[in-house]
Design an enzyme around this catalytic site. Structure first.
Site, mmCIF file in Angstrom:
data_model
loop_
_atom_site.group_PDB
_atom_site.id
_atom_site.type_symbol
_atom_site.label_atom_id
_atom_site.label_comp_id
_atom_site.label_asym_id
_atom_site.label_seq_id
_atom_site.Cartn_x
_atom_site.Cartn_y
_atom_site.Cartn_z
ATOM 1 C CB CYS A 182 -0.897 -0.033 1.089
ATOM 2 S SG CYS A 182 -0.085 0.137 2.856
ATOM 3 N NE ARG A 188 -4.697 1.826 1.895
ATOM 4 C CZ ARG A 188 -4.654 2.854 1.101
ATOM 5 N NH1 ARG A 188 -5.703 2.889 0.109
ATOM 6 N NH2 ARG A 188 -3.805 3.744 1.147
ATOM 7 C CG ASP A 278 -5.953 5.483 3.782
ATOM 8 O OD1 ASP A 278 -6.163 5.071 5.067
ATOM 9 O OD2 ASP A 278 -4.965 5.974 3.411
#
Length: 319
Positions: A182, A188, A278
């Site tokens: 990520c 993440r 996110d």
């Protein structure tokens, strides 16, 4: 030294993290022992990498590779590497065995022995700790500068984590390998990798990196703690730090990750992109933000199990 002095000292550790691929346990008692050892080390220490210009305070990331403990010193905010040293466990084998033998004897004495017997065991424990600390300081000469008390606490942490080393040699292992990527390896990708290790313990190697460096995220710690995963041991890493170049599966989780993976030239059995939000960008009160993190966690949990199950069953993405 008072608390205020310790907090402002530059030559000290303020963060200690553990590599979840090489130091593994799902036993809460064992994880608790790690946390106590880390807490004691951070509470009071004197620590400085030798022969570097970078000023402290410092972060320490520990992993176990074969018969070595890797002491990876980093900047505590950016997690940029400062120095890394391999410490052989061989000279410490007898002392590590003595540590557990004397520790068990001490706990047993507390429960049932007379005061003079407790004192005898405690003296043996202190003597062993001092011997181990002096050896540790000697082995770290011209590498890391620590005082005796810090060396004692660092040896205790080494004892706490080394029995649970996975001892996986990634260069020769036949376990399936998965890489999650990520933007900053803060939210993440580390959540996805941790969920993969929890779902398939000891059955795959799951790593995570970011396109750029990030910082530890307290909301990640909180929502993962709810499902029994300790994320306080996570240190953000970037693509350029990867040693391995081949993975059975690479999963990108941010818009900038696919291009970065392509430019890195990783070899992979398969590369796929998962579009996920996110949660660190969510605005609102604490409850709203936590809800977004939980939604990401639960969504990734289902997706990781569904996607990696067949990979685990076949043993390799290429089969």
């Amino acid at each position: 030294m008072g608390t205020e002095q310790r907090a402002t000292s530059k030559d000290r550790l303020v963060t200690v993290t553990l590599d979840p691929n090489t130091i593994t346990s799902i036993n809460p008692d064992e994880v608790h022992e790690w946390r106590i050892a880390i807490y004691d080390l951070l509470e009071e220490n004197s620590f400085k990498p030798a022969r570097v210009s970078a000023e402290g305070p410092y972060a320490l990331h520990m992993s176990i590779i074969g018969n070595y403990i890797l002491l990876d010193v980093r900047h505590p905010e950016t997690f940029q590497p400062i120095a890394a040293h391999y410490l052989s466990l061989t000279p410490f084998r007898r002392l590590i065995r003595d540590y557990f033998r004397i520790r068990d004897a001490y706990y047993e004495a507390i429960r049932s022995a007379q005061p003079f017997q407790i004192e005898t065991v405690d003296m043996a424990r202190r003597g062993m700790h001092n011997e181990a600390a002096e050896l540790l300081r000697t082995r770290l000469t011209n590498k890391i500068i620590v005082d005796l008390n810090t060396a004692r606490r660092l040896f205790t942490l080494i004892c706490a984590v080394q029995p649970y080393a996975s001892r996986i040699d990634e260069a020769t292992s036949e376990l399936p390998t998965v890489l999650f990527v990520c933007s900053m390896n803060s939210v993440r990708s580390p959540i996805a990798a941790a969920l993969a290790r929890q779902a398939f313990p000891g059955r795959l190697i799951a790593r995570s990196v970011g396109v750029n460096g990030g910082k530890a995220d307290q909301f990640v710690h909180e929502v993962m703690e709810e499902i029994g995963i300790d994320m306080s041991v996570h240190t953000p890493h970037i693509l350029d730090e990867l040693v391995a170049n081949h993975f059975d599966l690479v999963i990108t989780l941010s818009d900038d990750a696919p291009d970065a993976v392509q430019k890195k030239g990783l070899e992979a059995g398969d590369i796929e992109h998962w579009q996920v939000d996110d949660p660190s960008l969510v605005e609102g009160n604490r409850g709203v933000v936590l809800s977004a993190y939980r939604e990401l966690r639960d969504g990734l949990r289902k997706r990781v199990k569904a996607r990696l199950g067949p990979l685990i069953a076949s043993g390799s993405q290429n089969l």
